[in-house]
Write an enzyme that holds these catalytic residues in place. Structure first.
Site, PDB file in Angstrom:
ATOM      1  N   GLY A 205      51.613  46.266  30.847  1.00 17.70           N
ATOM      2  CA  GLY A 205      50.952  44.988  30.606  1.00 17.70           C
ATOM      3  C   GLY A 205      50.882  44.663  29.133  1.00 17.70           C
ATOM      4  O   GLY A 205      49.879  44.157  28.637  1.00 17.70           O
TER       5      GLY A 205
ATOM      6  N   SER B  42      52.699  42.539  27.179  1.00 14.92           N
ATOM      7  CA  SER B  42      53.265  41.293  26.660  1.00 14.92           C
ATOM      8  C   SER B  42      52.226  40.411  25.988  1.00 14.92           C
ATOM      9  O   SER B  42      52.565  39.491  25.249  1.00 14.92           O
ATOM     10  CB  SER B  42      53.961  40.512  27.782  1.00 14.92           C
ATOM     11  OG  SER B  42      53.040  40.196  28.813  1.00 14.92           O
TER      12      SER B  42
ATOM     13  N   VAL C  32      54.695  46.422  37.592  1.00 10.71           N
ATOM     14  CA  VAL C  32      53.949  47.607  38.025  1.00 10.71           C
ATOM     15  C   VAL C  32      53.779  47.672  39.535  1.00 10.71           C
ATOM     16  O   VAL C  32      53.529  48.749  40.087  1.00 10.71           O
ATOM     17  CB  VAL C  32      52.564  47.687  37.344  1.00 10.71           C
ATOM     18  CG1 VAL C  32      52.710  47.878  35.848  1.00 10.71           C
ATOM     19  CG2 VAL C  32      51.706  46.472  37.679  1.00 10.71           C
TER      20      VAL C  32
ATOM     21  N   ASN D 148      47.375  49.656  31.318  1.00 11.01           N
ATOM     22  CA  ASN D 148      46.643  48.463  30.917  1.00 11.01           C
ATOM     23  C   ASN D 148      46.893  47.262  31.819  1.00 11.01           C
ATOM     24  O   ASN D 148      46.069  46.350  31.897  1.00 11.01           O
ATOM     25  CB  ASN D 148      47.022  48.099  29.471  1.00 11.01           C
ATOM     26  CG  ASN D 148      46.499  46.745  29.061  1.00 11.01           C
ATOM     27  OD1 ASN D 148      45.302  46.566  28.845  1.00 11.01           O
ATOM     28  ND2 ASN D 148      47.393  45.767  28.970  1.00 11.01           N
TER      29      ASN D 148
ATOM     30  N   SER E 176      36.809  48.417  33.089  1.00  9.45           N
ATOM     31  CA  SER E 176      35.987  47.268  32.712  1.00  9.45           C
ATOM     32  C   SER E 176      34.527  47.575  33.019  1.00  9.45           C
ATOM     33  O   SER E 176      34.226  48.337  33.940  1.00  9.45           O
ATOM     34  CB  SER E 176      36.425  46.030  33.500  1.00  9.45           C
ATOM     35  OG  SER E 176      35.476  44.984  33.406  1.00  9.45           O
TER      36      SER E 176
ATOM     37  N   TYR F 274      38.205  42.113  41.579  1.00  8.20           N
ATOM     38  CA  TYR F 274      38.431  42.668  40.242  1.00  8.20           C
ATOM     39  C   TYR F 274      37.456  43.802  39.953  1.00  8.20           C
ATOM     40  O   TYR F 274      37.848  44.895  39.521  1.00  8.20           O
ATOM     41  CB  TYR F 274      38.281  41.565  39.192  1.00  8.20           C
ATOM     42  CG  TYR F 274      38.492  42.040  37.773  1.00  8.20           C
ATOM     43  CD1 TYR F 274      39.775  42.252  37.279  1.00  8.20           C
ATOM     44  CD2 TYR F 274      37.413  42.275  36.926  1.00  8.20           C
ATOM     45  CE1 TYR F 274      39.980  42.691  35.974  1.00  8.20           C
ATOM     46  CE2 TYR F 274      37.603  42.706  35.620  1.00  8.20           C
ATOM     47  CZ  TYR F 274      38.888  42.913  35.151  1.00  8.20           C
ATOM     48  OH  TYR F 274      39.078  43.351  33.861  1.00  8.20           O
TER      49      TYR F 274
ATOM     50  N   LYS G 108      38.288  47.873  39.406  1.00 12.47           N
ATOM     51  CA  LYS G 108      37.971  48.603  38.187  1.00 12.47           C
ATOM     52  C   LYS G 108      37.010  49.768  38.459  1.00 12.47           C
ATOM     53  O   LYS G 108      37.096  50.811  37.809  1.00 12.47           O
ATOM     54  CB  LYS G 108      37.378  47.650  37.145  1.00 12.47           C
ATOM     55  CG  LYS G 108      38.385  46.615  36.636  1.00 12.47           C
ATOM     56  CD  LYS G 108      39.619  47.271  36.027  1.00 12.47           C
ATOM     57  CE  LYS G 108      40.565  46.262  35.418  1.00 12.47           C
ATOM     58  NZ  LYS G 108      41.756  46.889  34.783  1.00 12.47           N
TER      59      LYS G 108
ATOM     60  N   ILE H 299      35.478  40.718  25.934  1.00  9.28           N
ATOM     61  CA  ILE H 299      36.322  40.657  24.757  1.00  9.28           C
ATOM     62  C   ILE H 299      37.040  39.310  24.752  1.00  9.28           C
ATOM     63  O   ILE H 299      37.549  38.874  25.784  1.00  9.28           O
ATOM     64  CB  ILE H 299      37.374  41.787  24.751  1.00  9.28           C
ATOM     65  CG1 ILE H 299      36.709  43.162  24.975  1.00  9.28           C
ATOM     66  CG2 ILE H 299      38.189  41.756  23.470  1.00  9.28           C
ATOM     67  CD1 ILE H 299      35.849  43.646  23.843  1.00  9.28           C
TER      68      ILE H 299
END
Length: 261
Positions: free
Chosen positions: A21, A23, A72, A98, A152, A165, A169, A198
């Site tokens: 991940g 990019s 992935v 990641n 996370s 999500y 995590k 973030i």
């Protein structure tokens, strides 16, 4: 581990790190930070054009980087990524898992099975599969391996609409602990970083919205994190400074996880 005076135990010199991940977002920044610390970095993602641009930046700055196509969720693509990375730079010292996706505003009631499969397959199943493939490669060599998973704080605290999500995590953190237990016999240690809020291109939609002020008030340090705030934890876990650490999750969130309810 005992090192002489003046030795930088956080140095990545001589080490090769593969980052999924990579990019954009965390992965792209991680590649630059690790390269600056002396590592050879292999960037993997589906968006080849963005990877190529980042690789060019790192190499132009004196680093050593390689970009490879990686989906992935595809077993063959994952296996090819590891093979090509090692063919170019030799055995991988560190795998940074990641790659991940968010689910939008999905509650457990509103989401459908396709949403669930997409998020869990990308964030959890794909990470497990890469860890498995990497560990199998490490098990047949003399040098040890190191896995760093990007989790996370939603694994611990969450808001409405983050169901798949947050579950993915939380699963990744538990997987990190179990892989630390089971991976030791193969010479592999496994740790995780759990970032808080973030500022990224994706998170700005929420963090610069009308909800921004109320979210900041819940963070003891009263600010959102920047990419640079993750570098200390990243270099600790990727370097020999954490040689006796495995199964740990480092939370980097400005104290958000321990804020008052």
């Amino acid at each position: 581990m005992s090192l002489g005076a003046g030795v930088d135990i956080f140095s990545m010199a001589g080490k090769t790190v593969a980052i999924t991940g990579a990019s954009s977002g965390f992965g792209s920044h991680f590649a630059g930070a690790l390269a600056a610390a002396g590592a050879r970095v292999v960037l993997g993602a589906r968006r080849i054009d963005k990877i190529a641009a980042r690789v060019e930046e790192i190499n132009a700055g004196g680093g050593e980087a390689l970009g490879l196509e990686l989906d992935v969720r595809d077993r063959d693509s994952a296996a090819r990524f590891l093979e090509e990375a090692e063919a170019a730079f030799g055995p991988l010292d560190v795998l940074v898992n990641n790659a991940g996706v968010e689910s939008g505003a999905s509650t457990y009631v509103s989401m459908d099975e396709d949403d669930w499969d997409y998020v869990l397959d990308t964030n959890l199943k794909a990470a497990w599969r890469l860890c498995k493939m990497y560990t199998e490669r490490v098990g047949g060599r003399e040098t040890k391996g190191n896995i760093v998973n990007i989790a996370s704080i939603t694994a611990y605290r969450t808001i409405k609409g983050q169901f798949p999500y947050a579950v993915s995590k939380a699963g990744l953190i538990k997987a990190t602990e179990i892989m630390a237990l089971e991976g030791a016999r193969y010479g592999v240690r496994c740790n995780a970083i759990a970032p808080g809020y973030i500022l990224t291109d994706v998170s700005r939609v929420l963090l610069e919205s009308e909800r921004s002020e109320s979210i900041v008030k819940g963070i003891p340090m009263r600010r959102f994190g920047e990419f640079e705030d993750l570098e200390g934890a990243l270099l600790l876990l990727c370097s020999d400074a954490s040689a006796y650490m495995s199964g740990s999750t480092i939370v980097v969130d400005g104290g958000h996880i321990c804020a008052e309810l």
